[in-house]
Design a protein around this motif. Structure first.
Motif, PDB file in Angstrom:
ATOM      1  N   TYR A  98      48.897  43.407  37.776  1.00  0.00           N
ATOM      2  CA  TYR A  98      48.450  44.706  38.266  1.00  0.00           C
ATOM      3  C   TYR A  98      47.260  45.121  37.404  1.00  0.00           C
ATOM      4  CZ  TYR A  98      52.813  45.134  40.857  1.00  0.00           C
ATOM      5  OH  TYR A  98      53.850  44.936  41.729  1.00  0.00           O
ATOM      6  N   ILE A  99      46.229  45.647  38.044  1.00  0.00           N
ATOM      7  CA  ILE A  99      45.045  46.096  37.332  1.00  0.00           C
ATOM      8  C   ILE A  99      44.809  47.557  37.665  1.00  0.00           C
ATOM      9  CG2 ILE A  99      42.554  45.813  37.029  1.00  0.00           C
ATOM     10  CD1 ILE A  99      44.414  42.867  38.269  1.00  0.00           C
ATOM     11  N   LEU A 100      44.687  48.376  36.627  1.00  0.00           N
ATOM     12  CA  LEU A 100      44.389  49.797  36.795  1.00  0.00           C
ATOM     13  C   LEU A 100      42.985  50.058  36.286  1.00  0.00           C
ATOM     14  CD1 LEU A 100      47.672  51.385  35.359  1.00  0.00           C
ATOM     15  CD2 LEU A 100      47.230  50.630  37.682  1.00  0.00           C
ATOM     16  N   THR A 101      42.277  50.948  36.972  1.00  0.00           N
ATOM     17  CA  THR A 101      40.989  51.443  36.500  1.00  0.00           C
ATOM     18  C   THR A 101      41.040  52.959  36.572  1.00  0.00           C
ATOM     19  OG1 THR A 101      39.847  51.570  38.641  1.00  0.00           O
ATOM     20  CG2 THR A 101      39.809  49.437  37.514  1.00  0.00           C
ATOM     21  N   LYS A 102      40.159  53.582  35.838  1.00  0.00           N
ATOM     22  CA  LYS A 102      40.078  55.035  35.941  1.00  0.00           C
ATOM     23  C   LYS A 102      39.663  55.381  37.371  1.00  0.00           C
ATOM     24  CE  LYS A 102      40.708  57.656  33.140  1.00  0.00           C
ATOM     25  NZ  LYS A 102      41.909  58.383  32.760  1.00  0.00           N
ATOM     26  N   GLU A 103      40.183  56.488  37.854  1.00  0.00           N
ATOM     27  CA  GLU A 103      39.982  56.912  39.240  1.00  0.00           C
ATOM     28  C   GLU A 103      38.506  56.963  39.626  1.00  0.00           C
ATOM     29  OE1 GLU A 103      41.902  60.294  42.187  1.00  0.00           O
ATOM     30  OE2 GLU A 103      42.108  60.503  40.024  1.00  0.00           O
ATOM     31  N   GLU A 104      37.648  57.429  38.716  1.00  0.00           N
ATOM     32  CA  GLU A 104      36.226  57.548  39.042  1.00  0.00           C
ATOM     33  C   GLU A 104      35.528  56.197  39.177  1.00  0.00           C
ATOM     34  OE1 GLU A 104      36.648  58.339  34.545  1.00  0.00           O
ATOM     35  OE2 GLU A 104      37.680  58.980  36.363  1.00  0.00           O
ATOM     36  N   ASN A 105      36.164  55.115  38.708  1.00  0.00           N
ATOM     37  CA  ASN A 105      35.587  53.775  38.819  1.00  0.00           C
ATOM     38  C   ASN A 105      36.249  52.918  39.895  1.00  0.00           C
ATOM     39  OD1 ASN A 105      33.855  54.225  36.604  1.00  0.00           O
ATOM     40  ND2 ASN A 105      35.499  53.703  35.190  1.00  0.00           N
ATOM     41  N   PHE A 106      37.279  53.455  40.527  1.00  0.00           N
ATOM     42  CA  PHE A 106      38.115  52.639  41.407  1.00  0.00           C
ATOM     43  C   PHE A 106      37.349  52.089  42.612  1.00  0.00           C
ATOM     44  CE2 PHE A 106      41.642  51.980  44.476  1.00  0.00           C
ATOM     45  CZ  PHE A 106      42.347  51.042  43.730  1.00  0.00           C
ATOM     46  N   ASP A 107      36.613  52.932  43.323  1.00  0.00           N
ATOM     47  CA  ASP A 107      35.878  52.453  44.493  1.00  0.00           C
ATOM     48  C   ASP A 107      34.839  51.415  44.100  1.00  0.00           C
ATOM     49  OD1 ASP A 107      37.361  54.037  46.230  1.00  0.00           O
ATOM     50  OD2 ASP A 107      35.910  55.687  46.212  1.00  0.00           O
ATOM     51  N   SER A 108      34.188  51.612  42.972  1.00  0.00           N
ATOM     52  CA  SER A 108      33.211  50.627  42.484  1.00  0.00           C
ATOM     53  C   SER A 108      33.898  49.305  42.160  1.00  0.00           C
ATOM     54  CB  SER A 108      32.494  51.153  41.241  1.00  0.00           C
ATOM     55  OG  SER A 108      31.748  52.295  41.540  1.00  0.00           O
ATOM     56  N   ALA A 109      35.090  49.375  41.562  1.00  0.00           N
ATOM     57  CA  ALA A 109      35.837  48.161  41.233  1.00  0.00           C
ATOM     58  C   ALA A 109      36.188  47.380  42.493  1.00  0.00           C
ATOM     59  CB  ALA A 109      37.109  48.517  40.463  1.00  0.00           C
ATOM     60  N   LEU A 110      36.645  48.090  43.519  1.00  0.00           N
ATOM     61  CA  LEU A 110      36.975  47.411  44.777  1.00  0.00           C
ATOM     62  C   LEU A 110      35.742  46.769  45.396  1.00  0.00           C
ATOM     63  CD1 LEU A 110      39.489  49.912  46.445  1.00  0.00           C
ATOM     64  CD2 LEU A 110      39.972  47.889  45.037  1.00  0.00           C
ATOM     65  N   LYS A 111      34.600  47.439  45.334  1.00  0.00           N
ATOM     66  CA  LYS A 111      33.366  46.885  45.883  1.00  0.00           C
ATOM     67  C   LYS A 111      32.945  45.626  45.127  1.00  0.00           C
ATOM     68  CE  LYS A 111      28.558  47.977  47.072  1.00  0.00           C
ATOM     69  NZ  LYS A 111      28.262  46.572  47.136  1.00  0.00           N
ATOM     70  N   VAL A 112      33.029  45.657  43.804  1.00  0.00           N
ATOM     71  CA  VAL A 112      32.680  44.486  42.994  1.00  0.00           C
ATOM     72  C   VAL A 112      33.540  43.295  43.391  1.00  0.00           C
ATOM     73  CG1 VAL A 112      32.821  43.535  40.647  1.00  0.00           C
ATOM     74  CG2 VAL A 112      31.748  45.759  41.029  1.00  0.00           C
ATOM     75  N   LEU A 113      34.845  43.533  43.525  1.00  0.00           N
ATOM     76  CA  LEU A 113      35.755  42.441  43.872  1.00  0.00           C
ATOM     77  C   LEU A 113      35.526  41.949  45.302  1.00  0.00           C
ATOM     78  CD1 LEU A 113      38.989  43.695  42.109  1.00  0.00           C
ATOM     79  CD2 LEU A 113      37.409  41.906  41.355  1.00  0.00           C
ATOM     80  N   LYS A 114      35.289  42.872  46.220  1.00  0.00           N
ATOM     81  CA  LYS A 114      35.010  42.483  47.608  1.00  0.00           C
ATOM     82  C   LYS A 114      33.732  41.657  47.672  1.00  0.00           C
ATOM     83  CE  LYS A 114      34.582  44.257  52.272  1.00  0.00           C
ATOM     84  NZ  LYS A 114      34.501  45.418  53.151  1.00  0.00           N
ATOM     85  N   ASP A 115      32.699  42.081  46.958  1.00  0.00           N
ATOM     86  CA  ASP A 115      31.447  41.331  46.934  1.00  0.00           C
ATOM     87  C   ASP A 115      31.610  39.951  46.318  1.00  0.00           C
ATOM     88  OD1 ASP A 115      30.244  43.533  48.112  1.00  0.00           O
ATOM     89  OD2 ASP A 115      29.199  44.187  46.290  1.00  0.00           O
ATOM     90  N   ALA A 116      32.616  39.789  45.468  1.00  0.00           N
ATOM     91  CA  ALA A 116      32.898  38.505  44.837  1.00  0.00           C
ATOM     92  C   ALA A 116      33.807  37.610  45.681  1.00  0.00           C
ATOM     93  CB  ALA A 116      33.524  38.719  43.465  1.00  0.00           C
ATOM     94  N   GLY A 117      34.191  38.111  46.868  1.00  0.00           N
ATOM     95  CA  GLY A 117      34.978  37.290  47.781  1.00  0.00           C
ATOM     96  C   GLY A 117      36.455  37.602  47.871  1.00  0.00           C
ATOM     97  N   TYR A 118      36.894  38.602  47.146  1.00  0.00           N
ATOM     98  CA  TYR A 118      38.305  39.000  47.247  1.00  0.00           C
ATOM     99  C   TYR A 118      38.508  39.813  48.510  1.00  0.00           C
ATOM    100  CZ  TYR A 118      38.936  37.492  42.432  1.00  0.00           C
ATOM    101  OH  TYR A 118      39.003  36.750  41.279  1.00  0.00           O
ATOM    102  N   HIS A 119      39.663  39.665  49.128  1.00  0.00           N
ATOM    103  CA  HIS A 119      40.000  40.385  50.368  1.00  0.00           C
ATOM    104  C   HIS A 119      40.909  41.558  50.031  1.00  0.00           C
ATOM    105  CE1 HIS A 119      42.586  40.974  54.001  1.00  0.00           C
ATOM    106  NE2 HIS A 119      41.387  41.092  54.528  1.00  0.00           N
ATOM    107  N   MET A 120      40.513  42.750  50.447  1.00  0.00           N
ATOM    108  CA  MET A 120      41.300  43.949  50.167  1.00  0.00           C
ATOM    109  C   MET A 120      42.334  44.195  51.256  1.00  0.00           C
ATOM    110  SD  MET A 120      40.005  44.912  47.405  1.00  0.00           S
ATOM    111  CE  MET A 120      38.838  43.744  46.731  1.00  0.00           C
ATOM    112  N   VAL A 121      43.558  44.476  50.841  1.00  0.00           N
ATOM    113  CA  VAL A 121      44.668  44.800  51.737  1.00  0.00           C
ATOM    114  C   VAL A 121      45.073  46.238  51.433  1.00  0.00           C
ATOM    115  CG1 VAL A 121      47.019  44.243  52.420  1.00  0.00           C
ATOM    116  CG2 VAL A 121      45.445  42.402  51.728  1.00  0.00           C
TER     117      VAL A 121
END
Length: 122
Positions: A98-121
């Motif tokens: 499980y990975i937690l990020t501060k709330e203000e960075n969360f959307d950016s974190a998801l975008k970084v991972l999506k751009d790297a090829g991870y699929h968001m569920v």
């Protein structure tokens, strides 16, 4: 690889006594050492009295059961996020990470991972 986005807000805190913990919480991670008793839980179930407390975390998990022979998954994700100045708080269970990020960075974190090829569920 699939990343499951969690809808809860999380709190990371230190407590003085295990009796303060709400064991009915859906997400609950306890770490105990000779120096501290740490707790990660949903904010709504965080103890009212803590020694230290930090609210404002959101999280996701790596979907599926990860075999112990797999290496570098958490390192790869944390490296991608660190490369984009996004700090994490990681918790590992027997099955997955499980990975937690501060709330203000969360959307950016998801975008970084999506751009790297991870699929968001969601």
């Amino acid at each position: 690889m699939d990343i499951k986005v969690l809808s809860h807000k999380f709190t990371v805190c230190k407590v003085s006594d295990i009796s303060m913990i709400h064991f009915t919480d859906e997400f609950l991670f306890i770490g105990k050492t000779d120096e501290e008793l740490s707790l990660v839980c949903t904010t709504e179930h965080a103890p009212e009295s803590t020694m230290e407390r930090e609210d404002g975390w959101k999280g996701f998990r790596i979907e599926g059961v990860l075999d112990f022979s797999l290496v570098g998954i958490l390192s790869q994700i944390s490296g991608l996020l660190a490369g984009n100045d996004i700090g994490i708080f990681a918790v590992s269970t027997y099955n997955t990470d499980y990975i937690l990020t501060k709330e203000e960075n969360f959307d950016s974190a998801l975008k970084v991972l999506k751009d790297a090829g991870y699929h968001m569920v969601f």
